[in-house]
Motif scaffolding. Structure first.
Motif, mmCIF file in Angstrom:
data_model
loop_
_atom_site.group_PDB
_atom_site.id
_atom_site.type_symbol
_atom_site.label_atom_id
_atom_site.label_comp_id
_atom_site.label_asym_id
_atom_site.label_seq_id
_atom_site.Cartn_x
_atom_site.Cartn_y
_atom_site.Cartn_z
ATOM 1 N N SER A 120 0.804 -1.184 -0.042
ATOM 2 C CA SER A 120 -0.039 -0.035 0.078
ATOM 3 C C SER A 120 0.963 1.268 -0.068
ATOM 4 O O SER A 120 1.776 1.117 0.524
ATOM 5 C CB SER A 120 -0.994 -0.148 1.202
ATOM 6 O OG SER A 120 -0.175 -0.067 2.639
ATOM 7 N N VAL A 121 0.591 2.184 -0.651
ATOM 8 C CA VAL A 121 1.439 3.487 -0.674
ATOM 9 C C VAL A 121 0.682 4.447 -0.238
ATOM 10 O O VAL A 121 -0.780 4.828 -0.221
ATOM 11 C CB VAL A 121 1.432 3.696 -2.246
ATOM 12 C CG1 VAL A 121 2.235 5.174 -2.302
ATOM 13 C CG2 VAL A 121 2.079 2.653 -2.957
ATOM 14 N N VAL A 122 1.250 5.302 0.988
ATOM 15 C CA VAL A 122 0.763 6.095 1.575
ATOM 16 C C VAL A 122 1.525 7.392 1.470
ATOM 17 O O VAL A 122 2.813 7.474 1.106
ATOM 18 C CB VAL A 122 0.548 5.689 3.002
ATOM 19 C CG1 VAL A 122 -0.631 4.713 3.165
ATOM 20 C CG2 VAL A 122 1.643 5.546 3.769
ATOM 21 N N ALA A 123 0.894 8.700 2.092
ATOM 22 C CA ALA A 123 1.979 9.923 1.920
ATOM 23 C C ALA A 123 3.160 9.465 2.934
ATOM 24 O O ALA A 123 3.072 9.227 4.009
ATOM 25 C CB ALA A 123 1.053 11.046 2.234
ATOM 26 N N VAL A 124 4.110 10.101 2.381
ATOM 27 C CA VAL A 124 5.537 10.423 3.426
ATOM 28 C C VAL A 124 5.665 11.679 3.882
ATOM 29 O O VAL A 124 5.575 12.582 3.252
ATOM 30 C CB VAL A 124 6.782 9.945 2.416
ATOM 31 C CG1 VAL A 124 8.041 10.205 3.388
ATOM 32 C CG2 VAL A 124 6.594 8.700 1.942
ATOM 33 N N THR A 125 5.567 11.955 5.267
ATOM 34 C CA THR A 125 5.824 13.045 5.968
ATOM 35 C C THR A 125 7.425 13.268 5.860
ATOM 36 O O THR A 125 8.273 12.674 6.300
ATOM 37 C CB THR A 125 5.548 13.069 7.257
ATOM 38 O OG1 THR A 125 4.132 12.579 7.204
ATOM 39 C CG2 THR A 125 5.710 14.216 7.924
ATOM 40 N N PRO A 126 7.748 14.573 5.169
ATOM 41 C CA PRO A 126 9.281 14.869 5.108
ATOM 42 C C PRO A 126 9.933 15.064 6.188
ATOM 43 O O PRO A 126 9.249 15.588 7.268
ATOM 44 C CB PRO A 126 9.311 16.206 4.270
ATOM 45 C CG PRO A 126 7.964 16.227 3.579
ATOM 46 C CD PRO A 126 6.907 15.569 4.528
ATOM 47 N N ILE A 127 10.954 14.743 6.595
ATOM 48 C CA ILE A 127 11.973 14.666 7.928
ATOM 49 C C ILE A 127 13.099 15.737 7.341
ATOM 50 O O ILE A 127 13.288 15.870 6.363
ATOM 51 C CB ILE A 127 12.685 13.486 8.181
ATOM 52 C CG1 ILE A 127 13.365 12.973 7.283
ATOM 53 C CG2 ILE A 127 11.456 12.517 8.785
ATOM 54 C CD1 ILE A 127 14.255 11.692 7.802
ATOM 55 N N ALA A 128 13.501 16.543 8.256
ATOM 56 C CA ALA A 128 14.563 17.295 8.190
ATOM 57 C C ALA A 128 15.994 16.547 7.792
ATOM 58 O O ALA A 128 15.927 15.400 8.489
ATOM 59 C CB ALA A 128 14.922 18.417 9.560
ATOM 60 N N THR A 129 16.708 17.138 7.230
ATOM 61 C CA THR A 129 18.160 16.614 6.929
ATOM 62 C C THR A 129 18.813 16.437 8.426
ATOM 63 O O THR A 129 18.877 17.386 9.014
ATOM 64 C CB THR A 129 19.088 17.227 6.126
ATOM 65 O OG1 THR A 129 18.241 17.448 4.764
ATOM 66 C CG2 THR A 129 20.280 16.838 5.928
ATOM 67 N N LEU A 130 19.327 15.253 8.564
ATOM 68 C CA LEU A 130 20.159 15.105 9.920
ATOM 69 C C LEU A 130 21.503 15.619 9.553
ATOM 70 O O LEU A 130 22.055 15.705 8.745
ATOM 71 C CB LEU A 130 20.291 13.503 10.282
ATOM 72 C CG LEU A 130 18.819 12.977 10.475
ATOM 73 C CD1 LEU A 130 18.998 11.552 10.585
ATOM 74 C CD2 LEU A 130 18.032 13.423 11.618
ATOM 75 N N ASP A 131 22.010 15.951 10.906
ATOM 76 C CA ASP A 131 23.453 16.642 10.910
ATOM 77 C C ASP A 131 24.379 15.502 11.233
ATOM 78 O O ASP A 131 24.284 14.947 12.380
ATOM 79 C CB ASP A 131 23.574 17.715 11.898
ATOM 80 C CG ASP A 131 24.845 18.340 11.943
ATOM 81 O OD1 ASP A 131 25.941 17.824 11.168
ATOM 82 O OD2 ASP A 131 24.999 19.420 12.752
ATOM 83 N N VAL A 132 25.143 15.116 10.277
ATOM 84 C CA VAL A 132 26.060 13.914 10.461
ATOM 85 C C VAL A 132 27.016 14.144 11.638
ATOM 86 O O VAL A 132 27.384 13.333 12.304
ATOM 87 C CB VAL A 132 26.843 13.432 9.198
ATOM 88 C CG1 VAL A 132 27.827 12.472 9.558
ATOM 89 C CG2 VAL A 132 25.817 13.062 8.076
ATOM 90 N N THR A 133 27.350 15.479 11.940
ATOM 91 C CA THR A 133 28.321 15.760 12.854
ATOM 92 C C THR A 133 27.751 15.522 14.274
ATOM 93 O O THR A 133 28.578 15.137 15.376
ATOM 94 C CB THR A 133 28.666 17.084 13.007
ATOM 95 O OG1 THR A 133 27.503 17.994 13.347
ATOM 96 C CG2 THR A 133 29.452 17.575 11.729
ATOM 97 N N THR A 134 26.523 15.373 14.614
ATOM 98 C CA THR A 134 25.797 14.996 15.656
ATOM 99 C C THR A 134 25.675 13.309 15.927
ATOM 100 O O THR A 134 25.281 13.027 17.241
ATOM 101 C CB THR A 134 24.497 15.468 15.923
ATOM 102 O OG1 THR A 134 23.568 14.723 14.773
ATOM 103 C CG2 THR A 134 24.313 16.966 15.574
ATOM 104 N N LEU A 135 26.135 12.603 14.920
ATOM 105 C CA LEU A 135 26.309 11.262 15.090
ATOM 106 C C LEU A 135 27.288 10.673 15.721
ATOM 107 O O LEU A 135 28.418 11.152 15.387
ATOM 108 C CB LEU A 135 25.841 10.580 13.980
ATOM 109 C CG LEU A 135 24.290 10.877 13.084
ATOM 110 C CD1 LEU A 135 24.425 10.423 11.734
ATOM 111 C CD2 LEU A 135 23.404 10.525 13.884
#
Length: 241
Positions: free
Chosen positions: A59-74
């Motif tokens: 089933s295909v449903v709408a995707v809620t966009p997420i903010a780009t993650l900051d790699v430096t915090t990982l």
């Protein structure tokens, strides 16, 4: 000829963990549950003429966009020796598998990506599951450029596809993996499985199980030393894998 390890998981746009077939509800229960004594390659199939195929409804449903993650915090380093992981937890089986993963510092990047991508909501829909959890240093192996590309908001669907490859919607012990098999994670997408003699040196999608069979209340955790990239993600030129 490779054996096919059937994973009955639908691939919706938000990686919803639902699946179905044309048979009755009773047949559905029979085909999606595995006995403790059954290896994954012995799971019953849900197709007609092809004994190695499953019928999966998507089933295909709408995707809620997420903010780009900051790699430096990982975190890209493992503060704990692999053989000491989860040793401070008195009784791992009293915790949910994901909550258990959150307790281990070596898995902080994996946990962050699951939470920040919204993938945690998909895990919550499963009664039980197995996590193939990459360590922080496993993500470091991807390299900065590839990791930054993976967490871009424009690549949310690709990130979820990668995360999905690290979840089996059943409780699966390491002894259930079979050599020369593949795990199907979607249409035209799969993960190879290699198992050494006497069930040693288990590799899923090239990632080695470095600590196995950490039991949780609703599943299992296997720690792996690399990030699993399904075949369709490896061929994605936008990411460059």
């Amino acid at each position: 000829m490779k054996k096919r390890m059937i994973i009955p998981m639908a691939l919706a746009a938000t990686m919803l963990f639902g699946f179905g077939c044309a048979s009755s509800n009773d047949a559905m229960n029979d085909t999606t549950a595995m006995d403790d004594d059954m290896t994954m390659s012995e799971t019953q199939t849900m197709a007609g003429d092809d004994p190695d195929a499953v019928v999966i409804e998507e089933s295909v449903v709408a995707v809620t966009p997420i903010a780009t993650l900051d790699v430096t915090t990982l975190s890209l380093e493992d503060p704990t020796d692999i053989d000491q992981m989860f040793e401070s937890v008195e009784d791992t089986e009293q915790y949910d598998a994901f909550e258990l993963a959150k307790m281990e510092p070596n898995l902080s990047t994996f946990v962050t990506l699951v939470e920040q991508s919204g993938f945690k909501a998909d895990l919550d829909r499963l009664d039980e599951f197995t996590l193939l959890a990459p360590t922080n240093e496993a993500f470091a192996k991807l390299g900065k450029d590839k990791l930054e590309a993976l967490v871009l908001s424009d690549n949310q669907a690709i990130l979820k596809s990668v995360l999905q490859a690290h979840v089996l919607p059943n409780k699966v012990a390491s002894s259930q993996f079979e050599n020369n098999s593949i795990i199907e994670v979607g249409e035209n997408s799969h993960i190879p499985v290699e198992v050494g003699v006497n069930n040693t040196d288990i590799r899923i999608g090239g990632a080695q199980l470095v600590k196995s069979n950490i039991e949780a209340s609703n599943g299992m955790i296997h720690v792996i030393d690399s990030v699993i990239l399904p075949s369709d993600v490896q061929e994605n030129s936008a990411i460059g894998f």
